[in-house]
Design an enzyme around this catalytic site. Structure first.
Site, short mmCIF file in Angstrom:
data_model
loop_
_atom_site.label_atom_id
_atom_site.label_comp_id
_atom_site.label_asym_id
_atom_site.label_seq_id
_atom_site.Cartn_x
_atom_site.Cartn_y
_atom_site.Cartn_z
N GLU A 69 0.87 -1.32 0.06
CA GLU A 69 0.16 -0.07 -0.02
C GLU A 69 0.82 1.26 0.04
OE1 GLU A 69 -1.40 1.93 3.30
OE2 GLU A 69 -0.99 0.34 4.58
N ALA A 114 -12.98 1.91 6.12
CA ALA A 114 -13.43 1.14 5.10
C ALA A 114 -12.57 -0.34 4.75
CB ALA A 114 -13.50 2.05 3.68
N LYS A 165 -3.43 -1.47 15.80
CA LYS A 165 -2.97 -0.60 16.70
C LYS A 165 -3.90 -0.47 17.88
CE LYS A 165 -2.32 2.49 13.95
NZ LYS A 165 -2.63 1.68 12.84
N1 PSU Z 1 -2.09 1.87 10.32
C1 PSU Z 1 -0.63 1.92 10.39
N2 PSU Z 1 -0.16 2.82 9.44
C2 PSU Z 1 -0.91 3.30 8.35
C3 PSU Z 1 -2.13 3.05 8.40
C4 PSU Z 1 -2.62 2.22 9.20
O1 PSU Z 1 -0.10 1.34 11.22
O2 PSU Z 1 -0.29 4.01 7.57
C5 PSU Z 1 -3.16 3.43 7.28
C6 PSU Z 1 -3.63 2.36 6.16
O3 PSU Z 1 -3.34 2.98 4.87
C7 PSU Z 1 -4.91 2.15 6.55
C8 PSU Z 1 -5.54 3.41 6.84
O4 PSU Z 1 -5.77 1.77 5.36
O5 PSU Z 1 -4.33 3.97 7.70
C9 PSU Z 1 -6.60 3.51 7.55
O6 PSU Z 1 -7.25 4.91 7.76
P1 PSU Z 1 -8.60 4.99 8.08
O7 PSU Z 1 -8.70 4.67 9.56
O8 PSU Z 1 -8.81 6.40 7.85
O9 PSU Z 1 -9.58 4.23 7.18
#
Ligand code: PSU
Ligand code: MN
Length: 318
Positions: free
Chosen positions: A30, A149, A167
């Site tokens: 990603e 999502a 986390k």
């Molecule tokens: N967890 C991490 N590092 C990250 C992310 C999550 O330890 O960079 C990023 C990933 O790309 C994940 C996104 O898909 O955050 C989730 O964001 P949201 O909670 O806004 O969906």
């Protein structure tokens, strides 16, 4: 030309296409983690290192992002440099699934989250995906309904997703409940409990323990072959030496969550904000853990991809 058009707003690198064609292992990576999950220049170094680790493991890396209005499965080095930002470069916006059509229609660039990357990997025919941690159900969800999502997408697309759990800034118990509702199979590699990203385990059991990447690949291949859609989450604990001491993490977590609440940070800004606040509050230890676990995940992902490719090609012959 190293990039080929696969369909409207979908491009892939020749290298990835050749690997898919030959039935070799491919690992999707990603890009939100490059643009918003890690600070410059550690993000650039890490993004390039992950590709190297996947290659050394015998698979082909496919870093995924949206580049000037088209999804790119297999970013080039210059794309990764663009995503990493740094001096004189504009920040690339975070793009989840809902953001893709706007980027496409307007010819814009975006760093894809797990939800967006997983959707694009599946469209291109890639079946193994490595990340650090997935998004999940945020604390306070009964009021905010802030559920990443990422979870809904994993219930739909057929992928083996390698990660270090979720986390503890999230509501981990609620995240696991959602994964169950979405029909996602949660495996633990050498562990009985779901890992907590910075720490090796949380109190919550995984659905099944596997002892090797080959074991994990066998479960995923069974799901895929049987015609069931949806993903298998392969959780891998952070390497022991990089684990953040639990007491330090909990204190840091409280401060990070309080800072987010005090500043009214919410929506798509929340996850990047919490990650950065945790790094500050742990004196960089959470970042060290992040860097170590994601490298480790890439090595596991390469091994899973090689096994999945082997098992699918033997299925084709038999
Ligand atoms: N967890 C991490 N590092 C990250 C992310 C999550 O330890 O960079 C990023 C990933 O790309 C994940 C996104 O898909 O955050 C989730 O964001 P949201 O909670 O806004 O969906
Ligand atoms: Mn959210």
């Amino acid at each position: 030309m190293p990039i080929r058009r696969l369909g409207p707003h979908l491009d892939a690198s020749e290298e990835v296409l050749a690997a898919l064609d030959e039935g070799r292992g491919v690992v999707a990576l990603e890009s939100t983690l490059i643009a918003h999950g890690l600070p410059y220049p550690a993000n650039l170094e890490t993004a390039l290192a992950l590709e190297d680790i996947v290659r050394r493991g015998g698979a082909v890396p496919a870093t995924i992002a949206v580049v000037r209005g088209a999804a790119r499965v297999g970013c080039l080095r210059e794309d990764i440099e663009l995503l990493a930002g740094g001096p004189g470069r504009p920040a690339v916006p975070k793009a989840s699934l809902r953001d893709l059509p706007v980027l496409y229609a307007r010819g814009l660039t975006g760093a894809t989250t797990v939800a967006a990357t997983a959707s694009l990997a599946a469209l291109a025919g890639v079946s193994v995906f490595v990340t650090g941690g997935i998004g999940g159900v945020h604390r306070g969800w009964p009021e905010t309904l802030d559920v990443s999502a990422d979870l809904a997408v994993l219930g739909r697309v057929s992928l083996a997703v390698i990660c270090a759990g979720a986390k503890s800034v999230l509501d981990v118990a609620a995240t696991l409940e959602y994964l169950e509702t979405a029909g996602v199979t949660v495996l633990g590699l050498g562990i009985d409990r779901f890992p907590g990203f910075h720490v090796r385990e949380t109190p919550y059991p995984v659905d099944a323990r596997v002892e090797s990447p080959a074991d994990a690949a066998a479960v995923f291949a069974a799901r895929l072959r049987s015609g069931l859609s949806g993903s298998v989450l392969v959780t891998v604990p952070v390497p022991r030496e990089a684990e953040v001491p639990r007491a330090d993490l909990e204190k840091a977590l409280e401060r990070a969550l309080a800072a987010a609440a005090a500043r009214g940070v919410k929506g798509k800004a929340l996850t990047p904000f919490l990650l950065e606040a945790l790094t500050t509050e742990t004196g960089g230890r959470s970042l060290e853990a992040n860097l170590a676990l994601i490298r480790n995940n890439a090595a596991v992902g390469a091994a899973v991809a090689v096994e999945v490719a082997r098992s699918l090609s033997s299925g084709r012959q038999g």
